[in-house]
Design a protein around this motif. Structure first.
Motif, PDB file in Angstrom:
ATOM      1  N   GLU A  43     -32.925 -84.238  33.155  1.00 56.87           N
ATOM      2  CA  GLU A  43     -34.265 -84.104  32.602  1.00 56.87           C
ATOM      3  C   GLU A  43     -34.677 -85.306  31.751  1.00 56.87           C
ATOM      4  N   SER A  44     -33.700 -85.948  31.126  1.00 55.57           N
ATOM      5  CA  SER A  44     -34.004 -87.092  30.275  1.00 55.57           C
ATOM      6  C   SER A  44     -32.740 -87.919  30.098  1.00 55.57           C
TER       7      SER A  44
ATOM      8  N   SER B 106     -35.655 -94.340  25.626  1.00 55.04           N
ATOM      9  CA  SER B 106     -35.388 -92.989  26.111  1.00 55.04           C
ATOM     10  C   SER B 106     -36.616 -92.496  26.853  1.00 55.04           C
TER      11      SER B 106
ATOM     12  N   ASP C 245     -38.198 -89.090  29.564  1.00 52.65           N
ATOM     13  CA  ASP C 245     -37.950 -87.777  30.149  1.00 52.65           C
ATOM     14  C   ASP C 245     -38.921 -87.488  31.281  1.00 52.65           C
ATOM     15  N   GLU C 246     -38.808 -86.276  31.824  1.00 55.22           N
ATOM     16  CA  GLU C 246     -39.622 -85.873  32.972  1.00 55.22           C
ATOM     17  C   GLU C 246     -41.065 -85.562  32.604  1.00 55.22           C
TER      18      GLU C 246
ATOM     19  N   LYS D  90     -39.726 -92.045  34.597  1.00 51.86           N
ATOM     20  CA  LYS D  90     -38.314 -91.785  34.856  1.00 51.86           C
ATOM     21  C   LYS D  90     -38.011 -91.699  36.344  1.00 51.86           C
TER      22      LYS D  90
ATOM     23  N   ASP E 286     -30.341 -85.190  29.215  1.00 57.28           N
ATOM     24  CA  ASP E 286     -30.978 -83.895  28.937  1.00 57.28           C
ATOM     25  C   ASP E 286     -31.265 -83.657  27.456  1.00 57.28           C
TER      26      ASP E 286
ATOM     27  N   LYS F  67     -33.690 -83.968  24.167  1.00 55.77           N
ATOM     28  CA  LYS F  67     -35.137 -84.029  23.970  1.00 55.77           C
ATOM     29  C   LYS F  67     -35.561 -85.401  23.458  1.00 55.77           C
TER      30      LYS F  67
END
Length: 245
Positions: free
Chosen positions: A55-56, A76, A78-79, A149, A224, A226
């Motif tokens: 997810e990340s 960083s 994420d999705e 991503k 994954d 946050k």
């Protein structure tokens, strides 16, 4: 799959523009004992899928460019199109962040000098833009390579031939996690090494390209986790159109 670290850089720093090696000593564990005897090529394929499905993640890396310039990045993503980090190169540095379709860049003086490069109508703009967040229109932020991503990690699988003919190396540690090295020598003396987590999901923990024109390395972590991003305060944002008017 392009396991070359430089493929990540092609996607990640398409805009504008040292980490130390985290590989420890080889462990005594036989590489043949991990992954249930799977072949190196199968492990590589599984690693690409696991990494793309996360997810990340966080990406930290560097790449040497022709002429002696070195590009570094740490971000960083994420999705959910949340992204934050820094990039540097050609003597310049910039922070980037994205929340949904809203993307911002905050560059230093050298960054804006490199970006504007004396374009007509930009006289005096560097002083107004440096150190300030600049909001970009969707699709024109220059951060898409870093902050998309799916597109970024798709570069890992752009050339599936590169994950054929891999050989198992030693098990070692990448940032405290056990990893198996998968290696392949390319024509011209270039060597690709991918380190795959041996416990839990078989994530790619590190990718290294040695030799060739652009040696580079990328370390992946925080799978994954946050990604915390907040839009900058309105008073810290500059309209580039007004700055270059």
């Amino acid at each position: 799959m392009s396991m070359k670290a430089k493929m990540l850089f092609v996607a990640a720093v398409s805009v504008s523009l040292g980490a130390t090696a985290l590989v420890g000593c080889g462990s005594e564990k036989d590489s043949g004992e991990v992954f249930g005897g799977k072949s190196a090529d199968t492990i590589a394929s599984d690693a690409v899928k696991a990494t793309r499905d996360t997810e990340s993640l966080r990406i930290v890396g560097k790449s040497e460019q022709p002429g002696g310039n070195e590009i570094e990045l740490d971000f960083s993503v994420d999705e959910q199109d949340r992204c934050t980090g820094t990039m540097s190169g050609k003597g310049a540095k910039a922070d980037v962040l994205q929340v949904g379709q809203k993307a911002y860049v905050r560059g230093d003086k050298k960054f804006w000098e490199n970006t504007l490069q004396g374009k007509p109508g930009t006289e005096g703009a560097v002083e107004k833009l440096q150190g300030k967040w600049v909001k970009s229109e969707p699709g024109k932020s220059g951060t898409e390579g870093m902050c998309d991503k799916q597109a970024l990690l798709a570069s890992l699988d752009s050339d599936k031939s590169e994950r054929k003919g891999m050989k198992k190396g030693e098990t070692t540690e990448i940032d405290g996690r056990s990893a198996l090295a998968l290696e392949k020598k390319q024509p011209g003396g270039e060597k690709i090494t991918m380190y795959v987590a041996t416990e839990g999901e078989p994530y790619i923990l590190k990718a290294v390209t040695e030799g060739g024109e652009t040696p580079s390395e990328v370390v992946l972590s925080d799978f994954d986790k946050k990604v915390e991003v907040q839009e900058p305060a309105a008073g810290d944002v500059v309209d580039p159109k007004k700055a270059t008017a």
